[in-house]
Design a protein around this motif. Structure first.
Motif, PDB file in Angstrom:
ATOM      1  N   ALA A 118       1.162   3.177  15.035  1.00 31.84           N
ATOM      2  CA  ALA A 118       0.864   3.985  13.853  1.00 31.84           C
ATOM      3  C   ALA A 118       0.966   3.131  12.605  1.00 31.84           C
ATOM      4  O   ALA A 118       1.799   2.226  12.530  1.00 31.84           O
ATOM      5  CB  ALA A 118       1.825   5.171  13.751  1.00 31.84           C
ATOM      6  N   VAL A 119       0.095   3.423  11.658  1.00 31.69           N
ATOM      7  CA  VAL A 119       0.202   2.842  10.323  1.00 31.69           C
ATOM      8  C   VAL A 119       0.295   4.000   9.338  1.00 31.69           C
ATOM      9  O   VAL A 119      -0.239   5.088   9.580  1.00 31.69           O
ATOM     10  CB  VAL A 119      -0.978   1.901   9.976  1.00 31.69           C
ATOM     11  N   PHE A 120       1.017   3.731   8.251  1.00 31.94           N
ATOM     12  CA  PHE A 120       1.230   4.727   7.214  1.00 31.94           C
ATOM     13  C   PHE A 120       0.715   4.167   5.892  1.00 31.94           C
ATOM     14  O   PHE A 120       0.807   2.972   5.642  1.00 31.94           O
ATOM     15  CB  PHE A 120       2.726   5.050   7.080  1.00 31.94           C
ATOM     16  N   LYS A 121       0.219   5.036   5.064  1.00 27.64           N
ATOM     17  CA  LYS A 121      -0.336   4.617   3.785  1.00 27.64           C
ATOM     18  C   LYS A 121       0.689   3.884   2.928  1.00 27.64           C
ATOM     19  O   LYS A 121       0.386   2.885   2.272  1.00 27.64           O
ATOM     20  CB  LYS A 121      -0.860   5.860   3.052  1.00 27.64           C
ATOM     21  N   GLU A 122       1.923   4.353   2.936  1.00 26.62           N
ATOM     22  CA  GLU A 122       2.948   3.841   2.022  1.00 26.62           C
ATOM     23  C   GLU A 122       3.726   2.637   2.557  1.00 26.62           C
ATOM     24  O   GLU A 122       4.552   2.090   1.854  1.00 26.62           O
ATOM     25  CB  GLU A 122       3.949   4.959   1.697  1.00 26.62           C
ATOM     26  N   TYR A 123       3.499   2.227   3.801  1.00 28.59           N
ATOM     27  CA  TYR A 123       4.320   1.164   4.392  1.00 28.59           C
ATOM     28  C   TYR A 123       3.457   0.022   4.905  1.00 28.59           C
ATOM     29  O   TYR A 123       2.319   0.221   5.324  1.00 28.59           O
ATOM     30  CB  TYR A 123       5.192   1.738   5.515  1.00 28.59           C
ATOM     31  N   GLU A 124       4.028  -1.172   4.903  1.00 24.54           N
ATOM     32  CA  GLU A 124       3.284  -2.383   5.234  1.00 24.54           C
ATOM     33  C   GLU A 124       3.423  -2.812   6.692  1.00 24.54           C
ATOM     34  O   GLU A 124       2.848  -3.822   7.075  1.00 24.54           O
ATOM     35  CB  GLU A 124       3.724  -3.541   4.321  1.00 24.54           C
ATOM     36  N   SER A 125       4.189  -2.107   7.482  1.00 26.08           N
ATOM     37  CA  SER A 125       4.399  -2.489   8.884  1.00 26.08           C
ATOM     38  C   SER A 125       3.678  -1.534   9.825  1.00 26.08           C
ATOM     39  O   SER A 125       3.444  -0.372   9.496  1.00 26.08           O
ATOM     40  CB  SER A 125       5.891  -2.476   9.215  1.00 26.08           C
TER      41      SER A 125
END
Length: 196
Positions: A118-125
């Motif tokens: 998963a990727v999230f808009k607010e996080y870089e990992s």
């Protein structure tokens, strides 16, 4: 279109995606979440299909669904599968992700076959979410790609089909199980008779 939890599939053949979704519907019928899945095709973007759930699944099943649709039991199936989910406290992710939009997918670098990322808009990992105990949540390095979500409008969606589980495929007792159970019962009765 109002933001909700759904799955996008890019570039599958329509007959393959219909088969894959029916297989998914039948396989997870006992969960109740697959009754009433609707499959739409975008009229605005070529070869884009969208699955909506009339019975919203829990996050665990949603991850299974994304994984399954990446690897359905169909020869030469090809599709890019992306699930969109809004994280809640019930999803067992760290507090900082609650309320965040997640893009859930199977990484092309994944060799195990039983994970989603998963990727999230607010996080870089990137987050790896395995299905095995102890593998449920692992922060990886940088994102494979940035979070993005298409803007979907009802007027650009054409209903292909609504799915319900095929009840004729419901699990039944295997023939060998009845014979084995009768054998164990007879053996138990015989053992009790001998002990007396």
């Amino acid at each position: 279109m109002e933001s909700t939890n759904y799955i996008l599939l890019h570039d599958p053949r329509q007959e393959d995606i219909i088969t894959a979704v029916q297989q998914l519907t039948d396989l997870y019928a006992d969960s109740g979440f697959t009754n009433g899945i609707t499959l739409y095709k975008s009229t605005a973007k070529e070869e884009l299909y969208i699955l909506f759930f009339s019975n919203q699944p829990d996050f665990e099943r949603f991850k299974y669904f994304v994984n399954y649709l990446t690897y359905p039991e169909i020869d030469n199936f090809k599709a890019k599968v992306f699930g969109y989910w809004t994280v809640t406290a019930a999803d067992n992710l760290p507090q900082r992700y609650i309320g965040q939009r997640a893009l859930v997918y199977v990484s092309e670098q994944d060799t195990e076959g039983d994970n989603v990322h998963a990727v999230f808009k607010e996080y870089e990992s990137t987050i790896k979410m395995g299905f095995a105990s102890g593998e449920e949540f692992q922060v990886l390095g940088e994102k494979e790609f940035s979070f993005s979500e298409p803007h979907l409008e009802q007027k650009d969606l054409s209903l292909i089909r609504t799915f319900t589980p095929n009840i004729s495929l419901k699990k039944t007792t295997k023939p060998g199980c009845s014979i084995m159970m009768a054998t164990f019962m007879a053996f138990g009765i015989l053992l009790m008779w001998i002990i007396k």
